[in-house]
Every structure is written in C-alpha cells, then in structure tokens.
Design a protein around this motif. Structure first.
Motif, PDB file in Angstrom:
ATOM      1  N   LEU A 148      83.772  56.988  47.486  1.00 53.66           N
ATOM      2  CA  LEU A 148      83.631  56.243  46.239  1.00 53.66           C
ATOM      3  C   LEU A 148      82.597  56.893  45.322  1.00 53.66           C
ATOM      4  O   LEU A 148      81.707  57.611  45.775  1.00 53.66           O
ATOM      5  CB  LEU A 148      83.210  54.808  46.550  1.00 53.66           C
ATOM      6  CG  LEU A 148      84.161  53.987  47.420  1.00 53.66           C
ATOM      7  CD1 LEU A 148      83.542  52.626  47.732  1.00 53.66           C
ATOM      8  CD2 LEU A 148      85.512  53.821  46.752  1.00 53.66           C
ATOM      9  N   THR A 149      82.732  56.619  44.066  1.00 55.91           N
ATOM     10  CA  THR A 149      81.674  57.018  43.141  1.00 55.91           C
ATOM     11  C   THR A 149      80.456  56.135  43.388  1.00 55.91           C
ATOM     12  O   THR A 149      80.578  55.041  43.985  1.00 55.91           O
ATOM     13  CB  THR A 149      82.125  56.849  41.693  1.00 55.91           C
ATOM     14  OG1 THR A 149      82.342  55.451  41.435  1.00 55.91           O
ATOM     15  CG2 THR A 149      83.401  57.636  41.421  1.00 55.91           C
ATOM     16  N   PRO A 150      79.267  56.548  42.986  1.00 59.40           N
ATOM     17  CA  PRO A 150      78.092  55.687  43.153  1.00 59.40           C
ATOM     18  C   PRO A 150      78.290  54.316  42.521  1.00 59.40           C
ATOM     19  O   PRO A 150      77.870  53.294  43.097  1.00 59.40           O
ATOM     20  CB  PRO A 150      76.971  56.474  42.458  1.00 59.40           C
ATOM     21  CG  PRO A 150      77.409  57.902  42.575  1.00 59.40           C
ATOM     22  CD  PRO A 150      78.896  57.872  42.448  1.00 59.40           C
ATOM     23  N   GLU A 151      78.938  54.282  41.371  1.00 56.34           N
ATOM     24  CA  GLU A 151      79.155  52.999  40.696  1.00 56.34           C
ATOM     25  C   GLU A 151      80.107  52.113  41.508  1.00 56.34           C
ATOM     26  O   GLU A 151      79.877  50.912  41.665  1.00 56.34           O
ATOM     27  CB  GLU A 151      79.723  53.228  39.296  1.00 56.34           C
ATOM     28  CG  GLU A 151      78.788  53.948  38.339  1.00 56.34           C
ATOM     29  CD  GLU A 151      78.710  55.449  38.590  1.00 56.34           C
ATOM     30  OE1 GLU A 151      79.573  55.981  39.331  1.00 56.34           O
ATOM     31  OE2 GLU A 151      77.790  56.085  38.039  1.00 56.34           O
ATOM     32  N   ALA A 152      81.192  52.725  42.045  1.00 49.79           N
ATOM     33  CA  ALA A 152      82.140  51.938  42.830  1.00 49.79           C
ATOM     34  C   ALA A 152      81.515  51.461  44.137  1.00 49.79           C
ATOM     35  O   ALA A 152      81.785  50.351  44.600  1.00 49.79           O
ATOM     36  CB  ALA A 152      83.395  52.770  43.118  1.00 49.79           C
ATOM     37  N   ALA A 153      80.656  52.301  44.748  1.00 48.05           N
ATOM     38  CA  ALA A 153      79.982  51.899  45.978  1.00 48.05           C
ATOM     39  C   ALA A 153      79.059  50.709  45.720  1.00 48.05           C
ATOM     40  O   ALA A 153      79.037  49.735  46.491  1.00 48.05           O
ATOM     41  CB  ALA A 153      79.199  53.072  46.552  1.00 48.05           C
ATOM     42  N   ALA A 154      78.310  50.785  44.642  1.00 40.06           N
ATOM     43  CA  ALA A 154      77.425  49.673  44.297  1.00 40.06           C
ATOM     44  C   ALA A 154      78.239  48.417  43.991  1.00 40.06           C
ATOM     45  O   ALA A 154      77.847  47.302  44.364  1.00 40.06           O
ATOM     46  CB  ALA A 154      76.551  50.055  43.101  1.00 40.06           C
ATOM     47  N   ASP A 155      79.373  48.588  43.321  1.00 38.63           N
ATOM     48  CA  ASP A 155      80.223  47.448  42.989  1.00 38.63           C
ATOM     49  C   ASP A 155      80.792  46.809  44.255  1.00 38.63           C
ATOM     50  O   ASP A 155      80.876  45.572  44.360  1.00 38.63           O
ATOM     51  CB  ASP A 155      81.356  47.918  42.075  1.00 38.63           C
ATOM     52  CG  ASP A 155      82.152  46.766  41.515  1.00 38.63           C
ATOM     53  OD1 ASP A 155      83.378  46.743  41.696  1.00 38.63           O
ATOM     54  OD2 ASP A 155      81.557  45.873  40.875  1.00 38.63           O
TER      55      ASP A 155
END
Length: 639
Positions: A148-155
């Motif tokens: 995942l992208t960092p943003e998707a992982a955080a989401d």
C-alpha cells in the motif's frame, strides 16, 4: 474490474486476468472483492467457481486434483464422477460449454501447468488468477499488486480501528505514530492487519508505544514488515497459545483440522479449540468453514514461516516440535488404518473403530488427505521412516478409489524410499507394487510392468508368497494393457495358484476374474467362463457384492461369446441387479449395454432398444457422457 465483463472487447479467446504480488499482499481479497462486484453487476449468471491451488505449500494442488473440485462445484461428485482423467476433462469442458457466463477464480497458483488444462474452451467465461509470481507463460492480462501507499496504509489503520470503536480517536491524536507504524509494517496488508489486532487489544495504550516496540532486525520478515509485528504479537500471547502456534507451524500442511491440531499439541479437542479461537482472535490463524459444522484452521505463509523459524533457532523448542510431529504422525496412522479397514471391510471381519460405514471413512480421508499425503513425505527423515511407510500403506485403497493418481504415485514413491532407508525389503516390495498399480492407471504401462516385476522379485527374495501373488496379479494387468495377453494369462494363473496356496479367498477371486478377462482376449472362451464362474462363487462366499457384479458381467460376456445366449442374459441381469443395489451406475450401464448388444445380435430390436436407453440413462447418472452418447446412438439406430 470492467475488463472482467464478458461483454467487453478482447483479442484473446478466453480473457484471463492474473494478479501477482507478495504473500499476504491482498491478492485474494482483491480478487474475491472483484468477483463479488462482477456477480452483483450481473456479468456472470453462471456464478463463480473457486479453487485454492496452494501453489507455495509443500503439496500444491495439481490440475487433476483441481478438476475434481471444479466438477464437484458443477454438481458432479461421488459415483457420478467419470473414472478416467480424460473423461473428467471432457465432461468439465462440456459442462462449461453449456453453462452461462461464469467466473473461474483460481487462487494461489504457482505454475501455469496447474491452470492450463482447466482453462475453458469458450469465450463467454472469464478467469481470474492470483499468484506470487508473474505468470508470463499465460496469455493473460497481468496486474502486479504492490504494498500500500503510506496514505492507504494509514487509512487502513484509521478505518479499521474506528470500525471497532468510533470513539477511538488515537489515530487523530497520533498521526505521526500511525505513519510510523505503516513504515514499520512495510505498508504490507498482512502486517497492518496484525497491527490493528494488537491496537484493538491495547485500547488504552498509545499508538506510539506500540510503534516503539516494533523495532526489528533486517531479515526477510523485517523487509516484508511482518517480522516485528509477528514478534510483538507472539510476545503478547499466553504461553499455551504461543506453544500451539509454534507447533502448528510444523504441521505437514498450512491448514489442519481441529483434531490434527489437538494431536500436535497433545491436548484434548476442547482445550485445543479454545486455544485456536484465541489465536484466531489475534489474527494469527484463520478459521476455514467446511462441510457441516466443521472448521479447519489455516496459518498464513508468513506466520507459518515465522513459527518454524522460532523452533529451528532453539534446541528445546526443536525437541518440543519433534515430539509434536511424532504425535500427529501417530494420530494419522491410527485413524488412516481404521478408515482403510472400513474401506476393505467384508462380512465376518472385525468391525473397525470409529467409522460406522464406508461413507464416514471416505469423508475422513477427504478432509485429511493433504496432510496425510504430506506426512508420508516425512519418511525422508530416518526417525519417521517406519511410521511413514505404515501411513502410505493405509492410503493406497483410498487414493485408488478416489482416483487421486498423482497423490497415489507420490505416496508410493515416498514409501519406497522410506522402506529403503529402513532396510525393510518387504515394505519396499509393497511400495513397488502399489507404484505399479498407480502408474498403470495413468497410462504409464511399461513403467508399471517394471515396477510390478521389481515387487515380484523382492517378494520372492523375502519368501512372502501372498505378496508375490499380489505382484503377479498387478503384473498381469499391466502386461495385458501393454498387449502381452498370453503373458498376462500366465501371470494371473500364477497369482491364482499362490492365493489358493495361502488361503486368501478374496484375492483369489480377484485373480480368477482378471484371468477370465485375459483368457477371453486370448481366445480361451470356455476357460474364461470357468474363471468368471469361480470368481463369482468366491465373491459370493466372502460377501463382496460390488465385485460380484463385475464377475457376473464378465461371465455374461464369456457366455455370449460361447454361444450360450440365454445364460448370458441371466448373467447380465444379475450383474445389473447387484449394481443397482450398490448404486454402481457405471457397472449397471455396462450390464445394460452388453444386454442390448446381445438382444440386437439375436435379432430382437424391440428388446435391444429399451436396454440401450436404460444404459444411456445409467451412464448419464454415472457422468459417463461418451458411453451415454454411444448407447443413445445405438437406440436411435433401432427406431
């Protein structure tokens, strides 16, 4: 994925999409989601067919094994299943040809050879494949799935925690810690899911405190972002759960039954179930529902590798693990032996424990098959060699009955090597004989002749006359298929004489029946009548009704060739009656077809036509479409 829509334009005869990526990356989740959306959109009125190929386990599913599962999904199973692989593939393609647009979801494949024979021959179906590697040998649209992208992982972390408790505002208060956790997990979906489970358990502790604990080393697990998470999750387990997780990682396969898990742990079923449920709550094992109310338990590849690594690095844990493997192998041997006894049971024999009937024994074998076959492979280790040989012996009848010929060959070869390791020439002879039977079933006739010859010679060397008789019997079958009919007659005659000498009436009956077939092909019709009659009488004496039907049918053919038509009619009728009693529809079809030919030859078309039609119906019930078509054509020709 609009590309899955059967109405979409494609340059390919069958549109295939292959999703690849690391283990635990989310390939299966994505594929299942896409499949559900496609079905919901009405693209596949024929629904979906799913197979897990276990491509990266020690025992990946072969195309032939997957074919049986797919036919089961199409409603073909048990006695309805055609007897040969060629007939099974033909039926599979015929059913797909007639079926509305269907999505075939082939999960966790590692080799195009697992898939190629199963691809539909029509363009109105779609195939969706997942694999850790890029399947470039296939004409497929490839989709590489990355972390995942960092943003998707955080989401993912944010939504997962707030789904559990909308009041959990830690992600809002600690955005830097959330980002740090994502980095520590390598943005890997499996590691992130495990982290969510840990955060849910430690509801009143900060995200930052967990991030601080997840420092790790630089091994493969660390690169994937899984090892620090797994170490932390493992460290939080109660000691009894941690022990079970380690032992599960040593099981022959990644997925085990509750009973097998209990055997590994040396605990009661109920206690083991409680521990498994705790591990499932920690996202370290996955419950997999099966038929009825049963559940199997599966370790993700990364979790399994982590547990095995823990054991290998500690002498005490290795000793604990070897004890667990001994227990589960002993458990396999005990119940495989009982199930095998039930499959071979005849009136007058002692009643086997646990299994009340043939169906129960087959169901147990079906559920444990992957583990049983893999456990035989443990015979490569000297300490497990003797038990592995015993287990292989218990599997032969089952694997032959279910026509799992690839497994049968693998088990026989493993048994042979284990027997060599222990120096047991009698066990080695038995392994060679079983290998010959399995090789003959897949058409490797010359190799089968060599295997049975080797078995015969070994049995002779050790002075086992019963085993020698079995080897002669198998050799006769292989020789007949190889075109050596006269040699086959001699081999079956030798087998018969030896079985008579040792007093084994059941196997003597088999030898007489095989001899009858060989004699017919060699032109000895009257001798064949006598042989089949003797086989019939012996089968009646031992109470083997299924094989008695075969003897009656063989007798009918021999009587007809001898010109004793009315007696042949009676023999076919008796064979048909017994086959129907035993729900052996293929044998019923053979008896009816032979009876129809007899009537037609005798100039009785009015009796031949309904027999052909009944034969077509019986073959249809047995899912033998080619035979059914022949019978229907013969009936149509008489109108």
């Amino acid at each position: 994925m609009p590309v899955l829509n059967p109405a979409a334009d494609s340059d390919l005869p069958v549109l295939i999409c292959a999703v690849s990526g690391l283990g635990g990356i989310g390939k299966t989740s994505l594929a299942v989601y896409a499949a559900r959306q496609a079905v919901r959109n009405g693209w596949f009125p024929g629904g979906t067919l799913f197979v897990d190929f276990r491509g990266y386990d020690d025992d990946p599913v072969t195309a032939d094994q997957a074919l049986v599962a797919l036919l089961d999904g199409l409603g073909v199973c048990g006695t309805d299943l055609p007897q040969t692989s060629a007939s099974q593939y033909a039926l599979y393609q015929a059913l797909l040809d007639e079926r509305p647009s269907t999505l075939l979801l082939f999960d966790n494949a590692s080799d195009p050879a697992q898939l190629t024979p199963l691809l539909p021959g029509t363009d109105h179906h779609r195939v969706l494949i997942t694999s850790r590697g890029r399947l470039t040998a296939l004409d497929a649209r490839l989709l590489d799935l990355d972390v995942l992208t960092p943003e998707a992982a955080a989401d993912l972390l944010t939504k997962s925690l707030q789904l559990t408790d909308p009041r959990d505002d830690r992600v809002l208060r600690e955005p830097k810690a959330v980002a740090e956790l994502g980095t520590l997990c390598g943005h890997h979906p499996l590691a992130l899911r495990l982290t969510v489970g840990m955060l849910r358990e430690r509801r009143y502790r900060s995200i930052g405190s967990l991030a601080k604990e997840l420092g790790g080393d630089g091994d493969r697990m660390r690169v994937l972002g899984a090892r620090p998470v797994l170490e932390a999750a493992y460290g939080q387990l109660p000691s009894d759960q941690a022990r079970l997780l380690r032992l599960l990682s040593l099981a022959p396969t990644a997925e085990v039954s509750g009973e097998a898990a209990a055997a590994l742990a040396g605990l009661s079923d109920s206690r083991t179930l409680t521990l498994l449920e705790g591990l499932a709550a920690a996202c370290l094992v996955t419950p997999v529902p099966v038929a009825g109310e049963d559940v199997r338990w599966r370790l993700h590849d990364l979790v399994r590798a982590f547990g095995a690594d823990l054991v290998s690095g500690d002498a005490e844990l290795r000793k604990e693990g070897e004890g667990a493997r001994e227990r589960v192998l002993g458990w396999f041997v005990r119940w495989a032996d009982a199930a095998d006894d039930r499959l071979r049971w005849l009136p007058g024999m002692p009643v086997p424990e646990r299994f009340g009937g043939r169906g129960e024994a087959l169901a147990w074998f079906d559920g444990e098959r992957a583990g049983l076959v893999a456990a035989v492979g443990w015979g490569r280790e000297e300490r497990f060699a003797r038990e592995a040989v015993r287990l292989a012996l218990c599997l032969a009848e089952y694997l032959a009955w279910r026509r799992y010929f690839d497994d049968w060959i693998a088990v026989a070869e493993a048994r042979r090597e284990a027997a060599r390791r222990t120096g047991d020439r009698l066990d080695e002879a038995g392994a060679w004989n079983n290998l010959g039977n399995a090789l003959r079933e897949v058409g490797r006739v010359e190799e089968a002749v060599q295997a049975h010859t080797r078995a015969r010679d070994l049995y002779q060397d050790v002075g086992d006359r019963s085993g020698e008789a079995g080897a002669w019997s198998g050799l006769g079958l292989a020789l007949r298929e190889a075109g050596g009919v006269e040699e086959a007659v001699q081999a079956h005659t030798r087998a018969r004489d030896l079985f008579q000498a040792v007093g084994d009436r059941t196997r003597e009956a088999v030898a007489w029946n095989n001899l009858g077939v060989a004699l017919r092909e060699a032109g000895g019709v009257e001798e064949a009548v006598q042989a089949h009659t003797r086989a019939r009488d012996l089968y009646q004496a031992v109470g083997d009704r299924t094989r008695e039907a075969s003897a009656w049918n063989g007798l009918g053919i021999a009587l007809e060739q001898a010109g004793r038509v009315e007696e042949a009619v009676e023999a076919y009728g008796t064979s048909l009656e017994i086959a129907r009693e035993c729900e052996d529809w293929y044998s019923a079809g053979l008896a009816l077809y032979n009876l129809a030919i007899l009537h037609q030859t005798a100039g009785r078309p009015a009796q031949a036509r309904p027999a052909y039609l009944e034969a077509a119906n019986a073959f249809t019930r047995a899912n033998a479409p080619a035979d059914a078509a022949d019978a229907q054509s013969a009936a149509d020709a008489l109108t």
